[in-house]
Design an enzyme around this catalytic site. Structure first.
Site, short mmCIF file in Angstrom:
data_model
loop_
_atom_site.label_atom_id
_atom_site.label_comp_id
_atom_site.label_asym_id
_atom_site.label_seq_id
_atom_site.Cartn_x
_atom_site.Cartn_y
_atom_site.Cartn_z
N LYS A 22 46.11 53.34 6.19
CA LYS A 22 45.03 54.25 5.77
C LYS A 22 45.21 55.64 6.35
CE LYS A 22 40.26 55.01 7.31
NZ LYS A 22 40.48 55.77 8.52
N ASN A 23 45.41 55.72 7.65
CA ASN A 23 45.40 57.05 8.27
C ASN A 23 46.67 57.86 7.98
OD1 ASN A 23 42.81 56.73 9.07
ND2 ASN A 23 43.28 56.17 11.19
N CYS A 117 29.42 61.50 13.40
CA CYS A 117 29.49 60.08 13.15
C CYS A 117 28.98 59.37 14.38
CB CYS A 117 30.90 59.64 12.83
SG CYS A 117 31.94 59.76 14.27
N ARG A 122 32.77 64.92 17.01
CA ARG A 122 34.21 64.99 16.71
C ARG A 122 34.54 66.39 16.22
NH1 ARG A 122 35.33 59.74 13.14
NH2 ARG A 122 37.51 60.32 13.38
N ASP A 306 40.89 52.45 17.66
CA ASP A 306 40.49 51.79 16.41
C ASP A 306 40.61 50.27 16.46
OD1 ASP A 306 39.90 54.26 15.43
OD2 ASP A 306 41.78 54.51 14.34
N ARG A 398 36.23 50.91 3.21
CA ARG A 398 36.85 52.22 3.30
C ARG A 398 38.27 52.11 3.86
NH1 ARG A 398 34.39 54.90 7.18
NH2 ARG A 398 36.07 56.30 6.66
N1 EPU Z 1 38.98 66.34 19.35
C1 EPU Z 1 38.51 67.56 19.77
N2 EPU Z 1 38.85 68.67 19.05
C2 EPU Z 1 39.63 68.60 17.94
C3 EPU Z 1 40.10 67.35 17.51
C4 EPU Z 1 39.75 66.22 18.24
O1 EPU Z 1 37.80 67.67 20.77
O2 EPU Z 1 39.89 69.64 17.33
C5 EPU Z 1 38.66 65.13 20.14
C6 EPU Z 1 37.87 64.11 19.33
O3 EPU Z 1 36.48 64.40 19.37
C7 EPU Z 1 38.24 62.82 20.01
C8 EPU Z 1 39.70 63.06 20.43
O4 EPU Z 1 39.86 64.47 20.44
O5 EPU Z 1 37.46 62.65 21.16
C9 EPU Z 1 40.75 62.45 19.53
O6 EPU Z 1 40.45 62.78 18.18
P1 EPU Z 1 41.57 62.85 17.05
O7 EPU Z 1 41.62 64.24 16.55
O8 EPU Z 1 42.82 62.23 17.58
O9 EPU Z 1 40.93 61.90 15.95
P2 EPU Z 1 40.76 62.18 14.42
O10 EPU Z 1 41.97 62.86 13.88
O11 EPU Z 1 39.44 62.78 14.13
C10 EPU Z 1 41.93 59.97 13.72
C11 EPU Z 1 41.59 58.78 12.87
C12 EPU Z 1 40.56 57.93 13.58
C13 EPU Z 1 41.07 57.54 14.96
C14 EPU Z 1 41.52 58.77 15.74
C15 EPU Z 1 42.16 58.44 17.08
C16 EPU Z 1 41.87 59.61 10.63
C17 EPU Z 1 41.25 60.04 9.36
N3 EPU Z 1 41.04 59.22 11.59
O12 EPU Z 1 40.72 60.70 13.86
O13 EPU Z 1 40.46 56.76 12.79
O14 EPU Z 1 40.05 56.88 15.67
O15 EPU Z 1 42.45 59.54 14.97
O16 EPU Z 1 43.28 57.65 16.91
O17 EPU Z 1 43.09 59.62 10.78
C18 EPU Z 1 39.47 54.85 11.92
O18 EPU Z 1 40.49 54.70 11.24
O19 EPU Z 1 38.58 53.97 12.02
C19 EPU Z 1 39.28 56.09 12.65
C20 EPU Z 1 38.12 56.47 13.15
#
Ligand code: EPU
Length: 431
Positions: A22-23, A117, A122, A306, A398
Site C-alpha cells: 500500500k505505502n 488523525c 502529523r 504500523d 483502505r
Molecule cells: N513528521 C513531522 N514532520 C513532517 C513529517 C513527519 O513531524 O514533515 C513526524 C510525524 O508526525 C511522525 C513521524 O514524523 O511522528 C514519522 O512520520 P512519517 O512522515 O514517517 O509518516 P507518514 O509519511 O505520514 C507513513 C505511512 C504511515 C506510517 C508512517 C511511519 C503512508 C501513506 N503512510 O506516514 O502508514 O505509519 O509512514 O512508517 O505511507 C499505515 O499504513 O497504517 C500508516 C499510518
C-alpha cells in the site's frame, strides 16, 4: 457501516498470498504524474486508498487503463496541474505526494490536505522545508498547500530534522525533474522508499542511495514511461503472521520479501513463534505458548509502528508482562481500550503500554479506529472465544486487499456485513 463478524477460537491453516505494498502504491501513483508516456504498474493492491488515488489522478487528466487485477497503465502526457478535487484528496493522507509530483512536473501545486488523525498530530513541515530548499514558494491556507516554482526546481542539499517516510519520498518525487543534483540526508529507509526510487529509475530518473540515509537525485529533463512491479506489502504479511501468533495454526505467507520481514520476524520468534524462511515466503507455526516481549517502534529497520497494534494483541496471549513503546506517533494506543473490553489487561501511560498476559479474550462489539487498529481488532476476534463484531471495518479495507477472502481461505470464520449509515471513515482517519 461496514462491519466484520468473527467467530473466533479457530486456528489458521493453509496459505495466504500477500498483495502489493500500500505505502509504495500510494506514492507511485502520484509519482506517475511526472511521466510523459505510458507507465505500466503491476502488483497494485486493490484497496480503497488506491482506488481513490486512481480517481484523483484521472480527474487531473491522467489516462488510466485497468488491464487486469493488479495491473494498471497510466499515461500522464496530458495531465494538468489543476486543483485536485478536495472531497477525494482529503480522504487520503498520501495525497500529499500530489504536491511533490505536480510541483516537479508543472512548477505549481494546489492540493487540499487531510485533517488530523487519531494517533496524534502529523505535520508536513519537513516536506515543505524540502520544497522550499528546492526553490518553491509555499503557502498553507484554508487547509490546502499551494506551492509555486515558476522557474522550476533546483537541486540542493536537504537535511531532514526527523526521519520521515513521507518527506523523503515527496522530496524525491519533486527533485526527480529538478535541474542539478539534490542530496537528501537523514532519509527514511523503508522498503517503500526504495520501491519508489526503483519505480522512478525504471521511468528514466537517476536516483541512488535509497535504502541508506543519504539519497542522491540527479535531475533529468523528462521521464518517459516503462513498466514496474510493486513490492509485496510488509505490513500485510506481518499482520497475517501476527494473526497466527495470536490465534494459533500453521500458515505459509507467500509472495513476500523475507528480508523486509526481519524486524517483525525477529520479534515473533523471540515470543516463541516458529518461523521458517524460504525464497519468497515464510511459514509461521504456533507450536508452544507465546512469551512476553518488549517492543519499541522505530523507523526501518526497526519494528514498524504500523505493526504495533497487531503485536500488542499477540502480547495479550503471551505469558508474562510485555511492554510496548510507541516512538513514532504521540498517541497510537486508543485501540487498547477495545482490547480491554475483550478481556485484555493493558495499562497505557503516555507512549508506553504494559500488557499482562495471557488473558482469554471474549468476543464483543469493538470499533476499528483506524486501519492498523482495525487489523488488530480482527486478530483479537480470531483469537477470542465467541463472536466479535468489528465496526468501522471500512478503515481496514483502505489497506488490506480481500482480507475476508484471504482469512476464510486459511480457516477463519469471518463475514462482512454492510449496514446503513456508514460514518465517513476515510475523512476522519487517513493513514
Ligand atoms: N513528521 C513531522 N514532520 C513532517 C513529517 C513527519 O513531524 O514533515 C513526524 C510525524 O508526525 C511522525 C513521524 O514524523 O511522528 C514519522 O512520520 P512519517 O512522515 O514517517 O509518516 P507518514 O509519511 O505520514 C507513513 C505511512 C504511515 C506510517 C508512517 C511511519 C503512508 C501513506 N503512510 O506516514 O502508514 O505509519 O509512514 O512508517 O505511507 C499505515 O499504513 O497504517 C500508516 C499510518
Amino acid at each position: 457501516m461496514t462491519q466484520y463478524v468473527i467467530r473466533g477460537g479457530k486456528p489458521l491453516n493453509g496459505e495466504v498470498v500477500i498483495s502489493g505494498a500500500k505505502n509504495a502504491a500510494v506514492a507511485i501513483l502520484p509519482a506517475a504524474l511526472l511521466v510523459e508516456g505510458v507507465c505500466r504498474i503491476e502488483n497494485i493492491p486493490d484497496i480503497s486508498d488506491v482506488r481513490l488515488l486512481l480517481q484523483i489522478v484521472e480527474q487531473m487528466g491522467v489516462s488510466v487503463r485497468r488491464l487486469s487485477p493488479g495491473t494498471v497503465e497510466l499515461d500522464s502526457t496530458h495531465a494538468r496541474s489543476i486543483k485536485a478535487p478536495d472531497e477525494l484528496v482529503r480522504k487520503i493522507r498520501a495525497s500529499y505526494y500530489l504536491v511533490g509530483a505536480l510541483l516537479g512536473r508543472f512548477g505549481h501545486a494546489y492540493v487540499a490536505l487531510p485533517g488530523g488523525c487519531n494517533f496524534g498530530p502529523r505535520p508536513i513541515d519537513q516536506h515543505i522545508k524540502g520544497f522550499e530548499a528546492l526553490g518553491a514558494q509555499t503557502d498553507i491556507s484554508n487547509g490546502s498547500v499551494i506551492a509555486d516554482a515558476p522557474d522550476g526546481l533546483h537541486g540542493c542539499r536537504i537535511y531532514l530534522d526527523i526521519v520521515s517516510v513521507g518527506a523523503t519520498m515527496n522530496i524525491m518525487i519533486a527533485a526527480t525533474l529538478a535541474s542539478g543534483t539534490t542530496i537528501i540526508e537523514n532519509c527514511a529507509k523503508e522498503p517503500h522508499v526504495v520501491d519508489l526510487a526503483n519505480f522512478l529509475n525504471a521511468m528514466g530518473a537517476h536516483i541512488s542511495g535509497a535504502g541508506t540515509d543519504v539519497i542522491k537525485i540527479r535531475g533529468v529533463k523528462k521521464l518517459s514511461g516503462g513498466a514496474y512491479t510493486i513490492i509485496p506489502d510488509q505490513i500485510e504479511a506481518g499482520t497475517y503472521m501476527a494473526a497466527v501468533a495470536a490465534a494459533g495454526g500453521n500458515v505459509v505467507v507467500k509472495n513476500i520479501i523475507p528480508k523486509h520481514m526481519d524486524c517483525i520476524t525477529a520479534k515473533l520468534k523471540e515470543m516463541g513463534l516458529s518461523v521458517a524462511e524460504y525464497d519468497d515466503s515464510i511459514r509461521v507455526q504456533k507450536t508452544r505458548p507465546l512469551k512476553a516481549a518488549r517492543v519499541k517502534t522505530m523507523p526501518y529497520p526497526g519494528f514498524p509502528t504500523d505493526m504495533q497494534p497487531q503485536i500488542t494483541v499477540c502480547m495479550t496471549q503471551a505469558q508474562g508482562t510485555s511492554m510496548v513503546t510507541e516512538s513514532i506517533y504521540d498517541t497510537r494506543f486508543r485501540y487498547t481500550a477495545e482490547l480491554c473490553r475483550m478481556g485484555a489487561s493493558i495499562d497505557v501511560s503516555g507512549k508506553i503500554a504494559v500488557v499482562d498476559g495471557p488473558r482469554e479474550l471474549e468476543g464483543c462489539t469493538v470499533k476499528a479506529f483506524d486501519l492498523r487498529a482495525g487489523a488488530a481488532m480482527v486478530i483479537a476476534g480470531l483469537a477470542a472465544e465467541g463472536t466479535t463484531i468489528v465496526e468501522g471495518a471500512s478503515y481496514i479495507e483502505r489497506g488490506y486487499e480481500r482480507i475476508i477472502e484471504k482469512l476464510r481461505a486459511i480457516g477463519a470464520d469471518i463475514t462482512r456485513e454492510e449496514l446503513q449509515d456508514d460514518p465517513p471513515a476515510q475523512q476522519e482517519n487517513p493513514a
